[in-house]
Design a protein around this motif. Structure first.
Motif, PDB file in Angstrom:
ATOM      1  N   ALA A 262       0.840  -1.198   0.000  1.00 19.46           N
ATOM      2  CA  ALA A 262       0.000   0.000   0.000  1.00 19.46           C
ATOM      3  C   ALA A 262       0.874   1.246   0.000  1.00 19.46           C
ATOM      4  O   ALA A 262       0.583   2.226  -0.705  1.00 19.46           O
ATOM      5  N   HIS A 263       1.940   1.213   0.771  1.00 19.17           N
ATOM      6  CA  HIS A 263       2.847   2.362   0.817  1.00 19.17           C
ATOM      7  C   HIS A 263       3.467   2.620  -0.548  1.00 19.17           C
ATOM      8  O   HIS A 263       3.582   3.776  -0.982  1.00 19.17           O
ATOM      9  N   ARG A 273      -3.155   6.085   7.864  1.00 17.58           N
ATOM     10  CA  ARG A 273      -4.173   5.737   6.867  1.00 17.58           C
ATOM     11  C   ARG A 273      -3.840   4.457   6.092  1.00 17.58           C
ATOM     12  O   ARG A 273      -4.648   3.972   5.308  1.00 17.58           O
ATOM     13  N   LEU A 274      -2.652   3.911   6.300  1.00 11.47           N
ATOM     14  CA  LEU A 274      -2.234   2.756   5.509  1.00 11.47           C
ATOM     15  C   LEU A 274      -3.100   1.511   5.715  1.00 11.47           C
ATOM     16  O   LEU A 274      -3.391   0.802   4.739  1.00 11.47           O
ATOM     17  N   HIS A 278      -4.758  -0.229   2.585  1.00  8.49           N
ATOM     18  CA  HIS A 278      -4.445  -1.630   2.287  1.00  8.49           C
ATOM     19  C   HIS A 278      -5.738  -2.423   2.051  1.00  8.49           C
ATOM     20  O   HIS A 278      -5.832  -3.201   1.083  1.00  8.49           O
ATOM     21  N   ARG A 279      -6.738  -2.223   2.925  1.00 10.26           N
ATOM     22  CA  ARG A 279      -8.020  -2.926   2.754  1.00 10.26           C
ATOM     23  C   ARG A 279      -8.723  -2.485   1.483  1.00 10.26           C
ATOM     24  O   ARG A 279      -9.369  -3.294   0.801  1.00 10.26           O
ATOM     25  N   ASP A 284      -9.393  -8.640   2.010  1.00 10.64           N
ATOM     26  CA  ASP A 284      -8.792  -9.600   2.947  1.00 10.64           C
ATOM     27  C   ASP A 284      -7.829 -10.555   2.264  1.00 10.64           C
ATOM     28  O   ASP A 284      -7.433 -11.569   2.841  1.00 10.64           O
ATOM     29  N   ASP A 285      -7.453 -10.255   1.027  1.00 12.77           N
ATOM     30  CA  ASP A 285      -6.616 -11.184   0.268  1.00 12.77           C
ATOM     31  C   ASP A 285      -5.521 -10.443  -0.480  1.00 12.77           C
ATOM     32  O   ASP A 285      -5.637 -10.180  -1.677  1.00 12.77           O
ATOM     33  N   CYS A 286      -4.448 -10.097   0.225  1.00  7.07           N
ATOM     34  CA  CYS A 286      -3.297  -9.452  -0.410  1.00  7.07           C
ATOM     35  C   CYS A 286      -2.361 -10.527  -0.948  1.00  7.07           C
ATOM     36  O   CYS A 286      -1.811 -11.323  -0.157  1.00  7.07           O
TER      37      CYS A 286
END
Length: 338
Positions: A262-263, A273-274, A278-279, A284-286
């Motif tokens: 995400a960064h 806020r990351l 990310h979400r 729920d599946d990175c």
């Protein structure tokens, strides 16, 4: 509110950032006090507090480097310089830290100017000592890299203009440490241990976040960067190493630095806020999420082999981490800018 908007880059950033700064001051200064009184309970608490205060200072400095705290560059710079002092890395400049890290993001590589691996291989006895210290969980490679911050102005032409600054900083820090060592030896010992824990924690977080190529062109502007601007390569070779998925608040131990994909997608998104970003990106599946306990296993199992390691190889990093086979890479700290 209008005044806050004129200062903070994120209109909702005032409270979390002030809390982060307050936490750094509380843990660092309070930790030093706990080390100084050196009771059976305060001394170990002080070690942990100072170590974590330095870690959060380093990660907040990282946000300053991205101008993610304040609207104005000079405000981020002023805070970043003081955080660099707390992190114990102000032998090098905040500006150099920022430049190196921007190269990391823009060129999609690990830009360095000092090849410590070649340096060690040319000095077998020092190499053997470093491997022995690493086996004993002492971050000798990171100590070498931080030591080079002091030596760099005297052996690298690009840093010659920093000689007087490095001498002043070294004399002040060494003098203060000598004074503490004389007045409160246990406090000095506690700081040394806290510093080693701090370096180990940062290195653990850095070791598996990228499978980038290491290039020794940091001091050479205009050098070709094969993957510059390649978002597909960047995403495929960047990994999120959450401390916990079940309890997301635990990721604050690294100021959410573990939400690394995400960064890299939007580097100016502030640390607080990351998790939400990310979400938004992955739900729920990175696909780039690494196993925390797999990293712990790899970090332990390959601590000596990692001294000379430069890459993960072509295998699926997620799988090799899960199996405990990923070696990882040392000396990638954004605090050592050379």
């Amino acid at each position: 509110m209008s005044a806050a908007k004129s200062i903070w880059r994120d209109e909702r950033g005032m409270l979390p950032n002030l809390l982060a700064v307050a936490y750094i001051l509380l843990t660092y200064l309070g930790g030093w006090y706990a080390l100084w009184i050196a009771t059976w309970w305060s001394w170990p608490l002080g070690v942990l507090a100072v170590a974590h205060g330095m870690a959060i200072a380093a990660y907040l400095l990282h946000d300053c480097g991205h101008n993610a705290i304040f609207r104005k560059v000079e405000h981020n710079t002023r805070l970043g310089r003081w955080l660099n002092v707390i992190a114990g890395a102000n032998y090098g400049t905040y500006e150099d830290v920022r430049y190196k890290h921007m190269r990391h993001h823009v060129d999609n590589c690990e830009p360095l100017s000092f090849d410590y691996r070649a340096w060690l291989l040319a000095r077998p006895r020092i190499h053997k000592l470093v491997r022995a210290l690493e086996w004993a969980y002492i971050p000798a490679v990171e100590l070498l890299m931080h030591g080079m911050l002091i030596a760099a102005p005297f052996c690298m032409d690009s840093k010659r203009d920093q000689r007087s600054r490095v001498i002043r900083v070294t004399l002040v820090r060494a003098g203060l440490f000598a004074l503490v060592l004389y007045l409160a030896p246990l406090a000095a010992l506690g700081y040394v241990l806290a510093y080693l824990l701090f370096l180990t924690f940062l290195r653990f977080m850095d070791s598996f976040q990228h499978n980038y190529e290491i290039v020794y062109t940091l001091d050479e502007s205009g050098q070709p960067a094969p993957y510059k601007g390649n978002r597909e390569y960047e995403e495929a070779n960047t990994y999120s190493n959450l401390i916990s998925r079940r309890w997301p608040w635990l990721n604050l131990l690294a100021l959410n630095f573990s939400y690394h994909n995400a960064h890299h997608t939007r580097p100016t998104v502030a640390w607080h806020r990351l998790p939400a970003y990310h979400r938004e990106l992955y739900g729920d599946d990175c696909p780039q999420l690494l196993s925390f306990w797999g990293q712990v296993k790899c970090f332990h199992r390959h601590r000596v082999e990692r001294v000379l390691a430069e890459e993960y190889g072509t295998a699926d990093v997620r799988e090799t981490v899960r199996n405990g086979d990923a070696v990882g890479v040392n000396a990638l700290s954004f605090l050592t800018a050379f």
